[in-house]
Enzyme design. Structure first.
Site, mmCIF file in Angstrom:
data_model
loop_
_atom_site.group_PDB
_atom_site.id
_atom_site.type_symbol
_atom_site.label_atom_id
_atom_site.label_comp_id
_atom_site.label_asym_id
_atom_site.label_seq_id
_atom_site.Cartn_x
_atom_site.Cartn_y
_atom_site.Cartn_z
ATOM 1 N N ARG A 1 18.318 36.795 -39.052
ATOM 2 C CA ARG A 1 17.627 37.517 -38.936
ATOM 3 C C ARG A 1 18.057 38.609 -37.669
ATOM 4 N NH1 ARG A 1 15.128 32.977 -39.799
ATOM 5 N NH2 ARG A 1 14.601 33.049 -42.164
ATOM 6 N N THR B 1 19.252 30.707 -38.110
ATOM 7 C CA THR B 1 19.065 31.799 -38.377
ATOM 8 C C THR B 1 18.206 32.899 -37.887
ATOM 9 O OG1 THR B 1 16.902 31.057 -39.518
ATOM 10 C CG2 THR B 1 18.742 30.835 -40.936
ATOM 11 N N GLY C 1 16.233 24.068 -40.142
ATOM 12 C CA GLY C 1 16.522 22.650 -41.117
ATOM 13 C C GLY C 1 15.418 21.982 -41.142
ATOM 14 N N GLU D 1 13.562 21.233 -43.488
ATOM 15 C CA GLU D 1 13.461 20.884 -44.787
ATOM 16 C C GLU D 1 14.669 19.828 -45.011
ATOM 17 O OE1 GLU D 1 12.525 24.252 -44.704
ATOM 18 O OE2 GLU D 1 10.615 23.077 -44.829
ATOM 19 N N ASN E 1 7.174 23.507 -39.426
ATOM 20 C CA ASN E 1 6.460 22.083 -39.934
ATOM 21 C C ASN E 1 7.059 20.631 -39.385
ATOM 22 O OD1 ASN E 1 8.920 23.103 -42.099
ATOM 23 N ND2 ASN E 1 8.777 21.077 -42.399
ATOM 24 N N ASP F 1 3.302 22.554 -44.709
ATOM 25 C CA ASP F 1 4.378 23.316 -44.388
ATOM 26 C C ASP F 1 3.698 24.681 -43.730
ATOM 27 O OD1 ASP F 1 6.988 24.556 -44.112
ATOM 28 O OD2 ASP F 1 7.196 24.812 -46.147
ATOM 29 N N ASN G 1 3.355 34.637 -42.314
ATOM 30 C CA ASN G 1 4.369 33.913 -42.207
ATOM 31 C C ASN G 1 5.346 34.293 -41.102
ATOM 32 O OD1 ASN G 1 6.801 31.905 -42.782
ATOM 33 N ND2 ASN G 1 5.976 31.801 -44.841
ATOM 34 N N TRP G 2 6.813 34.391 -41.507
ATOM 35 C CA TRP G 2 7.464 34.813 -40.171
ATOM 36 C C TRP G 2 7.442 36.362 -40.227
ATOM 37 C CZ3 TRP G 2 11.745 37.968 -41.753
ATOM 38 C CH2 TRP G 2 11.985 38.054 -42.876
#
Lengths: 247, 567
Positions: free
Chosen positions: B129, B173, B189, B191, B268, B311, B393-394
């Site tokens: 990003r 990221t 990470g 997930e 999450n 999430d 979201n982001w």
């Protein structure tokens, strides 16, 4: 109907005189560090292989030799090696000349002395940057020891004009307002030019806005021929070969 | 023999055209005073994504035209925010390239390729990003979880620090946040069963200075929210759930010099969908944490989604604004969360001041007096609103001190049927713990879904919007920051992952997956200009100046498009 075309690979014959002394020297050192233990000083340590014979079962060209060294023969007992361009150039130069040159007779440069010359009397840092120190006028040399070769270093020190990479050519511009800027070319297209100026700053110009625009083929680096002794030049080459970048 | 070197040096020396001054900590503190530049991910430390530039106006925006395009050579969604420093633009492109371009022409000065050591494990592609800058150095986190420093004038690597183990699912990221002499990053990470953290590194050397684990270990406050497994548990429960509890960090935080706190949102809990195997609230997942910038010590936290099973990452950019709240001036933090609520917190104390849904929400029914959501999990097989991608979201929000409004992109009417499956942790393996089915209500019976309808997928799809607005659609929403009351809404047929930038001329630049770049009036939401860029936009626009001219930069597909007014 199938037509079979057998491509005839052109075979490049390399002549010993094509290999610069500095590369042979550097390669001999690497050979001593990495290859000796199996292949022996005379190149005949592995049965069925004679590296000094000038003939290789698995390679004809220099490019193929570099591949052989990089990939190794893991099943037959030779490990793969992660050598950079400078290393591979040196190793090949040495393999090609093993039979005619005695390793012991070659006096290699001293990197520590080379560094002292680089930072001291030769003032290379007034144009070059190494690991965050020095000027950005010339190319940053922090990892130059992985990108080029010993022979190239040997040549550029005494003949910068002959080695000047076209992309690096000096640029001279005068803007419409009359401001003159000199620098080293980083990029160019039909309409614009990008360069790094004398202060190491990035500059971009639209050519249509320039009163003067000249690209020179004469290196901004002057020759050290006659200014440094041969052993001092060898020391500088040895130092540059240690510039392997940040790992 | 005399050396002629110094003579050569003098000949080369010449004045530079654009003053390229070093980026001091002071410049970063006062970034909003130099609107021609874009010095941090969100434009300034308070993350307003508001620019003082005003040459492009509602009156002349119709003349906006393409100035230049830069094409990334690497395919994949492009989520980066560029930096602009004194006429030079710095971007990242996949996987971890850094490119320096002339901000006026888009021509490249240098590019740097970082070779990731191993195949990085990332949930959602080789995303990066953006960069941080300090002095003459750029900072980038890498997919294999290292932090690198580059000379911004020539792109040479100055140092590299390994932050975490990529094979265990860690990655970086996020664009680093640079404060004083420190470079602050967090790890992705969520997930992969990581234990998240935020850490600060010396800008000069790359040495780690502090680390704050977003999942507290035994003996640390908050660890008690990882409850022991019940002895009579009929389902799989993990007694060491905290060790792979998630709380990743993948969107850049903010900084308040007055409190010396840095604020970061966390992702999450791990595994994403199965709370039964990690009983408790699972601090500090799906939370905002306020850390002392010098020491990394936790000052306060607020958890948006306790024991998250949807999430609902709280990886939004914390917007710091001084507003009037119920008649009193408040040093506030404004936060539109993935879980569908808009929040106002006191950023000095962390006190919950307001929580209010901005879209349809059925995972909770309201807040108790402490600001804790009253959760209403839906029956098995029934849709949860908002769905996986969340209400937002982001994507970067924007706050305009001129209009006094808070802007953020939203997803409306998007639902998911969540399911959970026990999953044992194994290093480097996916750690989802369940699944999600898109829900597209059938017309006759909206409680039932159309089983074969295309639901809103993750990030990429072709140019045909085959899920249609029946599966969810996007909008840009403007709210009164103190009340969360909508002021205007600009609706799109497709969803949007594009944040906003607002300007001192009351323009708002945004876009969406449809591929339109859109300019709205920041006071009314009126569409003033649009252009089809031919591929989805996934980053948030910025505006900057080069050669005295104002430009706007957006990314769509593999193109970085830069627009300006005609000469």
């Amino acid at each position: 109907m199938a037509l079979t075309v057998i491509a005839q690979q052109p075979v490049m014959q390399e002549h010993p005189e094509a290999y610069p002394k500095a590369d042979i020297q550097y390669g001999a050192r690497l050979y001593g560090e990495h290859c000796d233990r199996c292949h022996g000083a005379n190149g005949a340590g592995v049965s069925g292989v004679n590296l000094a014979s000038g003939k290789f079962r698995s390679a004809t060209t220099d490019g193929q030799l570099k591949m052989v060294i990089t990939n190794g023969f893991p099943t037959a007992g030779m490990p793969p090696f992660r050598f950079d361009t400078a290393d591979l150039t040196g190793l090949v130069a040495w393999l090609r000349n093993m039979n005619s040159i005695d390793r012991g007779s070659m006096k290699a440069g001293d990197p520590a002395r080379g560094r002292a010359i680089f930072e001291g009397k030769a003032a290379c840092g007034s144009c070059h940057r190494v690991n965050g120190k020095g000027s950005r006028k010339g190319p940053d040399l922090s990892d130059i020891g992985t990108l080029r070769s010993a022979g190239y270093f040997e040549r550029i020190l005494v003949d910068p004009n002959g080695q000047l990479l076209p992309i690096n050519r000096p640029v001279h511009v005068v803007t419409r307002e009359g401001k003159a800027v000199d620098g080293r070319r980083l990029n160019e297209d039909t309409y614009t030019v990008q360069m790094v100026d004398g202060e190491g700053h990035l500059q971009s110009f639209v050519k249509a806005n320039l009163r003067e625009f000249r690209i020179s083929t004469k290196s901004a680096m002057t020759s050290y021929r006659g200014e440094l002794q041969p052993d001092e030049l060898a020391d500088l080459v040895a130092y540059m070969l240690t510039l392997k970048g940040v790992l | 023999m005399t050396l002629r070197r110094y003579l050569g040096m003098a000949l080369l020396a010449a004045g530079s055209l654009a003053a390229q001054n070093t980026v001091t900590p002071q410049r970063l503190l006062e970034a909003s005073k130099e609107p021609g530049n874009w010095l941090t991910y969100s434009g300034d430390y308070s993350s307003h994504r508001y620019s003082g530039l005003a040459k492009i106006t509602p009156a002349n925006v119709k003349g906006l035209g393409l100035a230049w395009v830069y094409q990334s050579p690497v395919a994949g969604s492009w989520e980066a925010t560029p930096l602009v420093v004194d006429g030079v633009m710095y971007i990242t492109q996949r996987p971890n390239d850094v490119v320096a371009l002339d901000a006026a022409t888009g021509r490249v000065f240098w590019s740097y390729r970082y070779n990731n050591l191993e195949d990085p494990r990332v949930c959602c592609g080789a995303n990066n990003r953006g960069l941080g800058v300090l002095g003459d150095t750029l900072f980038m986190g890498t997919l294999d979880a290292s932090l690198v420093a580059l000379d911004r004038h020539n792109g040479h690597l100055l140092w590299k620090t390994r932050v975490a183990e990529a094979k265990a699912g860690y990655s970086i990221t996020v664009a680093p946040l640079v404060v004083k002499d420190k470079v602050i990053v967090g790890v992705g990470g969520g997930e992969w069963g990581i234990r998240g953290f935020i850490a600060a590194y010396s800008a000069a050397t790359g040495k780690e200075l502090w680390r704050f684990y977003t999942v507290p270990g035994p003996g640390e406050p908050g660890h008690e929210t990882w409850l022991p497994c019940p002895t009579d548990s009929k389902e799989y429960c993990d007694p060491e759930a905290w060790k792979h509890g998630g709380a990743s960090v993948w969107v850049t935080g903010s900084y308040d010099p007055a409190t010396n706190l840095t604020y970061w949102g966390t992702g999450n809990a791990g595994p994403d969908y199965n709370p039964v195997q990690r009983p408790g609230d699972n601090l500090y997942t799906a939370s905002v944490v306020a850390l002392d910038t010098d020491t990394g010590k936790l000052r306060w936290h607020y958890q948006f989604t306790p024991g998250d099973r949807y999430d609902y990452d709280a990886v939004q950019v914390p917007v710091l604004a001084d507003i009037q709240f119920q008649g009193k001036p408040v040093k506030a933090m404004l936060w539109a969360n993935r879980n569908g609520n808009y929040y106002v917190l006191d950023r000095v104390t962390g006190k919950f001041l307001l929580g209010k849904p901005f879209i349809k929400v059925n995972w909770m029914s309201g807040f108790d007096t402490n600001g804790r959501p009253i959760q209403t999990p839906q029956p098995v097989g029934q849709p949860t609103y908002p769905g996986l991608q969340g209400g937002t979201n982001w994507y970067s929000p924007s706050y305009s001190p001129r209009t006094g409004l808070m802007y953020f992109p939203i997803w409306e009417d998007q639902a998911i049927v969540f399911s959970r499956i026990p999953v044992a942790y194994r290093e480097g393996n996916g750690f989802g713990g369940g699944g999600f089915q898109p829900f597209v209500p059938s017309v006759g019976d909206p409680k039932k879904g159309i089983p074969t309808a295309a639901g809103v997928p993750n990030l990429r799809r072709g140019p045909i919007n085959d899920w249609t607005d029946a599966a969810g659609h996007g909008a840009m929403l403007a709210v009164d920051p103190a009340t969360g009351e909508p002021k205007w809404k600009f609706s799109m047929t497709d969803v949007t992952d594009v944040g906003a930038v607002t300007t001192a001329s009351d323009l708002l630049f945004t876009g969406g997956r449809e591929g339109y770049m859109q300019v709205l009036h920041a006071r009314t939401g009126e569409l003033l200009w649009k252009r089809n860029l031919g591929a989805q936009m996934l980053n948030s626009p910025i505006t900057f100046e080069a050669g005295g001219k104002q430009y706007v930069a957006v990314m769509a597909g593999l193109g970085l498009f830069v627009f300006g007014l005609p000469e």
